[in-house]
Design an enzyme around this catalytic site. Structure first.
Site, PDB file in Angstrom:
ATOM      1  N   CYS A  63     -16.823   3.073 -10.216  1.00 22.58           N
ATOM      2  CA  CYS A  63     -16.791   1.804  -9.488  1.00 22.58           C
ATOM      3  C   CYS A  63     -15.880   1.907  -8.275  1.00 22.58           C
ATOM      4  O   CYS A  63     -14.717   2.290  -8.387  1.00 22.58           O
ATOM      5  CB  CYS A  63     -16.275   0.702 -10.427  1.00 22.58           C
ATOM      6  SG  CYS A  63     -15.943  -0.855  -9.593  1.00 22.58           S
ATOM      7  N   TYR A 152      -0.363  -1.347   4.902  1.00 22.70           N
ATOM      8  CA  TYR A 152      -0.232  -1.307   3.436  1.00 22.70           C
ATOM      9  C   TYR A 152       0.596  -2.502   2.964  1.00 22.70           C
ATOM     10  O   TYR A 152       0.241  -3.213   2.028  1.00 22.70           O
ATOM     11  CB  TYR A 152       0.419   0.012   3.024  1.00 22.70           C
ATOM     12  CG  TYR A 152       0.673   0.164   1.541  1.00 22.70           C
ATOM     13  CD1 TYR A 152      -0.324   0.616   0.684  1.00 22.70           C
ATOM     14  CD2 TYR A 152       1.925  -0.139   0.986  1.00 22.70           C
ATOM     15  CE1 TYR A 152      -0.082   0.769  -0.680  1.00 22.70           C
ATOM     16  CE2 TYR A 152       2.169   0.012  -0.371  1.00 22.70           C
ATOM     17  CZ  TYR A 152       1.166   0.468  -1.201  1.00 22.70           C
ATOM     18  OH  TYR A 152       1.414   0.603  -2.553  1.00 22.70           O
ATOM     19  N   LYS A 156      -0.313  -5.680   0.367  1.00 15.75           N
ATOM     20  CA  LYS A 156       0.426  -5.971  -0.868  1.00 15.75           C
ATOM     21  C   LYS A 156       1.047  -7.373  -0.830  1.00 15.75           C
ATOM     22  O   LYS A 156       1.157  -8.028  -1.861  1.00 15.75           O
ATOM     23  CB  LYS A 156       1.476  -4.883  -1.126  1.00 15.75           C
ATOM     24  CG  LYS A 156       0.855  -3.503  -1.393  1.00 15.75           C
ATOM     25  CD  LYS A 156      -0.106  -3.517  -2.598  1.00 15.75           C
ATOM     26  CE  LYS A 156      -0.610  -2.149  -2.984  1.00 15.75           C
ATOM     27  NZ  LYS A 156      -1.489  -2.152  -4.165  1.00 15.75           N
TER      28      LYS A 156
HETATM   29  N1  LIG Z   1       3.098   5.221  -6.757  1.00 15.97           N
HETATM   30  C1  LIG Z   1       3.790   4.343  -6.011  1.00 15.97           C
HETATM   31  O1  LIG Z   1       4.798   4.656  -5.364  1.00 15.97           O
HETATM   32  C2  LIG Z   1       3.347   2.911  -6.007  1.00 15.97           C
HETATM   33  C3  LIG Z   1       4.324   1.940  -5.738  1.00 15.97           C
HETATM   34  C4  LIG Z   1       3.931   0.605  -5.718  1.00 15.97           C
HETATM   35  C5  LIG Z   1       2.629   0.254  -5.959  1.00 15.97           C
HETATM   36  N2  LIG Z   1       1.715   1.224  -6.205  1.00 15.97           N
HETATM   37  C6  LIG Z   1       0.344   0.791  -6.443  1.00 15.97           C
HETATM   38  O2  LIG Z   1      -0.063   1.231  -7.721  1.00 15.97           O
HETATM   39  C7  LIG Z   1      -1.489   1.345  -7.743  1.00 15.97           C
HETATM   40  C8  LIG Z   1      -1.870   2.679  -8.378  1.00 15.97           C
HETATM   41  O3  LIG Z   1      -1.468   3.704  -7.516  1.00 15.97           O
HETATM   42  P1  LIG Z   1      -0.934   5.129  -8.016  1.00 15.97           P
HETATM   43  O4  LIG Z   1       0.457   5.249  -7.593  1.00 15.97           O
HETATM   44  O5  LIG Z   1      -1.302   5.347  -9.426  1.00 15.97           O
HETATM   45  O6  LIG Z   1      -1.795   6.065  -7.057  1.00 15.97           O
HETATM   46  P2  LIG Z   1      -2.910   7.177  -7.347  1.00 15.97           P
HETATM   47  O7  LIG Z   1      -3.383   7.600  -5.998  1.00 15.97           O
HETATM   48  O8  LIG Z   1      -2.391   8.206  -8.265  1.00 15.97           O
HETATM   49  O9  LIG Z   1      -4.058   6.378  -8.117  1.00 15.97           O
HETATM   50  C9  LIG Z   1      -4.890   5.455  -7.488  1.00 15.97           C
HETATM   51  C10 LIG Z   1      -6.217   5.422  -8.218  1.00 15.97           C
HETATM   52  O10 LIG Z   1      -7.048   4.433  -7.579  1.00 15.97           O
HETATM   53  C11 LIG Z   1      -8.335   4.988  -7.424  1.00 15.97           C
HETATM   54  N3  LIG Z   1      -9.040   4.368  -6.311  1.00 15.97           N
HETATM   55  C12 LIG Z   1      -8.788   4.516  -4.987  1.00 15.97           C
HETATM   56  N4  LIG Z   1      -9.691   3.828  -4.278  1.00 15.97           N
HETATM   57  C13 LIG Z   1     -10.519   3.225  -5.171  1.00 15.97           C
HETATM   58  C14 LIG Z   1     -11.645   2.379  -5.046  1.00 15.97           C
HETATM   59  N5  LIG Z   1     -12.125   2.042  -3.847  1.00 15.97           N
HETATM   60  N6  LIG Z   1     -12.228   1.904  -6.174  1.00 15.97           N
HETATM   61  C15 LIG Z   1     -11.765   2.285  -7.394  1.00 15.97           C
HETATM   62  N7  LIG Z   1     -10.718   3.100  -7.564  1.00 15.97           N
HETATM   63  C16 LIG Z   1     -10.095   3.560  -6.473  1.00 15.97           C
HETATM   64  C17 LIG Z   1      -8.091   6.479  -7.167  1.00 15.97           C
HETATM   65  O11 LIG Z   1      -9.261   7.244  -7.387  1.00 15.97           O
HETATM   66  C18 LIG Z   1      -6.979   6.746  -8.146  1.00 15.97           C
HETATM   67  O12 LIG Z   1      -7.470   7.091  -9.420  1.00 15.97           O
HETATM   68  C19 LIG Z   1      -1.949   1.169  -6.295  1.00 15.97           C
HETATM   69  O13 LIG Z   1      -2.413  -0.158  -6.116  1.00 15.97           O
HETATM   70  C20 LIG Z   1      -0.674   1.382  -5.492  1.00 15.97           C
HETATM   71  O14 LIG Z   1      -0.700   0.728  -4.266  1.00 15.97           O
HETATM   72  C21 LIG Z   1       2.039   2.544  -6.259  1.00 15.97           C
HETATM   73  C1  LIG Z   2      10.447   0.627  -0.882  1.00 15.03           C
HETATM   74  C2  LIG Z   2       8.967   0.533  -0.696  1.00 15.03           C
HETATM   75  C3  LIG Z   2       8.227   1.066  -1.862  1.00 15.03           C
HETATM   76  C4  LIG Z   2       6.758   0.959  -1.610  1.00 15.03           C
HETATM   77  C5  LIG Z   2       5.989   1.846  -2.501  1.00 15.03           C
HETATM   78  C6  LIG Z   2       4.553   1.743  -2.117  1.00 15.03           C
HETATM   79  O1  LIG Z   2       3.876   0.798  -2.888  1.00 15.03           O
HETATM   80  C7  LIG Z   2       3.836   3.011  -2.171  1.00 15.03           C
HETATM   81  C8  LIG Z   2       3.770   3.706  -1.058  1.00 15.03           C
HETATM   82  C9  LIG Z   2       2.915   4.858  -0.954  1.00 15.03           C
HETATM   83  C10 LIG Z   2       3.097   5.797  -0.044  1.00 15.03           C
HETATM   84  C11 LIG Z   2       4.271   5.810   0.864  1.00 15.03           C
HETATM   85  C12 LIG Z   2       3.997   6.600   2.086  1.00 15.03           C
HETATM   86  C13 LIG Z   2       4.776   6.473   3.149  1.00 15.03           C
HETATM   87  C14 LIG Z   2       5.948   5.539   3.154  1.00 15.03           C
HETATM   88  C15 LIG Z   2       7.015   6.016   4.055  1.00 15.03           C
HETATM   89  C16 LIG Z   2       8.147   5.407   4.143  1.00 15.03           C
HETATM   90  C17 LIG Z   2       8.513   4.174   3.435  1.00 15.03           C
HETATM   91  C18 LIG Z   2       9.906   3.777   3.787  1.00 15.03           C
HETATM   92  C19 LIG Z   2      10.459   2.860   2.749  1.00 15.03           C
HETATM   93  C20 LIG Z   2      11.270   1.818   3.404  1.00 15.03           C
HETATM   94  O2  LIG Z   2      10.838   1.367   4.458  1.00 15.03           O
HETATM   95  O3  LIG Z   2      12.286   1.414   2.859  1.00 15.03           O
END
Ligand SMILES: NC(=O)c1ccc[n+]([C@@H]2O[C@H](COP(=O)([O-])OP(=O)(O)OC[C@H]3O[C@@H](n4cnc5c(N)ncnc54)[C@H](O)[C@@H]3O)[C@@H](O)[C@H]2O)c1
Ligand SMILES: CCCCC[C@H](O)/C=C/C=C\C/C=C\C/C=C\CCCC(=O)O
Length: 256
Positions: A63, A152, A156
């Site tokens: 999906c 991004y 969020k």
């Molecule tokens: N890892 C972090 O630092 C972090 C921090 C805050 C929030 N998040 C959020 O957590 C969630 C999960 O991210 P993660 O860290 O596990 O990353 P990840 O990249 O490991 O996993 C993301 C998953 O989403 C799936 N995906 C991407 N596009 C899709 C689509 N169009 N339809 C269905 N599935 C799709 C990917 O295939 C993957 O399995 C995301 O919403 C991300 O923004 C992550």
């Molecule tokens: C403190 C912010 C945490 C956000 C996490 C976020 O959901 C996931 C991010 C995924 C990828 C990040 C890639 C680039 C970010 C680069 C810099 C961020 C700098 C953090 C800050 O501005 O304090």
């Protein structure tokens, strides 16, 4: 809330946080439909879970959450297999500042559509059994701290606002629904890989400044939200420095 016999749908479940959330639900007795755009990896993850927790406990549906018809098909397959939905986790998300339109489609529109479809299936007023809908935002969704990732961050903020708006709805009690927003800071998954591709970012410096959550810390907060019957409107942040915190509580509905 006991999770034994409950049915969950987790988007973005092939890897990372979605995979870990799915396993935490399976460990507690739930059945899980894993939805992801990555087909071979999603199937492999599901096979792994079927071997560990039982063939009838995990189902994979390919999906793309940005597609309304693929989301609808996912709900149809889930209902035909398990007959009910109790826990909806809108987790799928990407980080791609070079393609903001695609990021909005997945991170925000996908969450909105997934939530609204889940409400239709889960609401007690429409024949469902109620339950919880958790939308995964980020600490970037409540403070524009992630200044290197403005689009991004915008998606969020949208997820957090959308989820909180649903939780304030005076009909949530009648519908038997709870809404919560999970906001992790940096967590050790593949989404961090593009760090520094749009602007030069010193990943080491950021790690020292902010820290990086390990996945189990985020799973612990996630399970707390699922199990806490009082959590409607919760916006939970999880950071390496301060652990689990609550950002805002919902308005008292009785005052509306
Ligand atoms: N890892 C972090 O630092 C972090 C921090 C805050 C929030 N998040 C959020 O957590 C969630 C999960 O991210 P993660 O860290 O596990 O990353 P990840 O990249 O490991 O996993 C993301 C998953 O989403 C799936 N995906 C991407 N596009 C899709 C689509 N169009 N339809 C269905 N599935 C799709 C990917 O295939 C993957 O399995 C995301 O919403 C991300 O923004 C992550
Ligand atoms: C403190 C912010 C945490 C956000 C996490 C976020 O959901 C996931 C991010 C995924 C990828 C990040 C890639 C680039 C970010 C680069 C810099 C961020 C700098 C953090 C800050 O501005 O304090």
């Amino acid at each position: 809330m006991s999770l034994s016999g409950k049915v969950a749908l987790v988007t973005g479940a092939a890897q990372g946080l979605g995979k870990a959330f799915s396993e935490a639900l399976l460990k507690r007795g739930a059945k899980v439909c894993l939805a992801d755009v990555q087909s071979p990896l999603g199937e492999a993850t599901t096979t792994e879970f079927q071997q560990e927790y039982g063939k009838d406990r995990a189902l994979f549906v390919k999906c793309d959450v940005s597609s309304v018809s693929e989301l609808q098909t996912t709900f149809t397959k889930l209902l035909s297999e398990y007959g009910q939905l109790d826990i909806m986790i809108n987790n799928a998300g990407i980080m791609d500042e070079h393609n903001p339109a695609r990021m909005v489609d997945i991170n925000l529109t996908g969450v909105i559509m997934g939530t609204n479809m889940a409400v239709d299936v889960m609401s007690k007023e429409k024949g469902g059994q109620g339950g919880i809908i958790i939308n995964v935002a980020s600490t970037a969704g409540i403070t524009p701290r992630a200044f290197f990732t403005p689009a991004y961050t915008g998606t969020k903020f949208g997820v957090a606002g959308f989820t909180r708006s649903w939780s304030y709805n005076p009909y949530v009690k009648k519908m038997g629904l709870r809404f919560a927003c999970l906001c992790p800071a940096f967590t050790a998954t593949d989404i961090l890989n593009p760090m520094g591709t749009l602007y030069p970012v010193d990943a080491e410096k950021i790690t020292q400044m902010i820290g990086i959550n390990e996945i189990p810390a985020v799973v612990a907060g996630f399970i707390q939200l699922v199990e806490d019957e009082q959590c409607n409107g919760a916006v939970m942040t999880i950071t390496a420095q301060e652990g689990i915190q609550f950002y805002k509580k919902p308005l008292a509905l009785s005052k509306m």
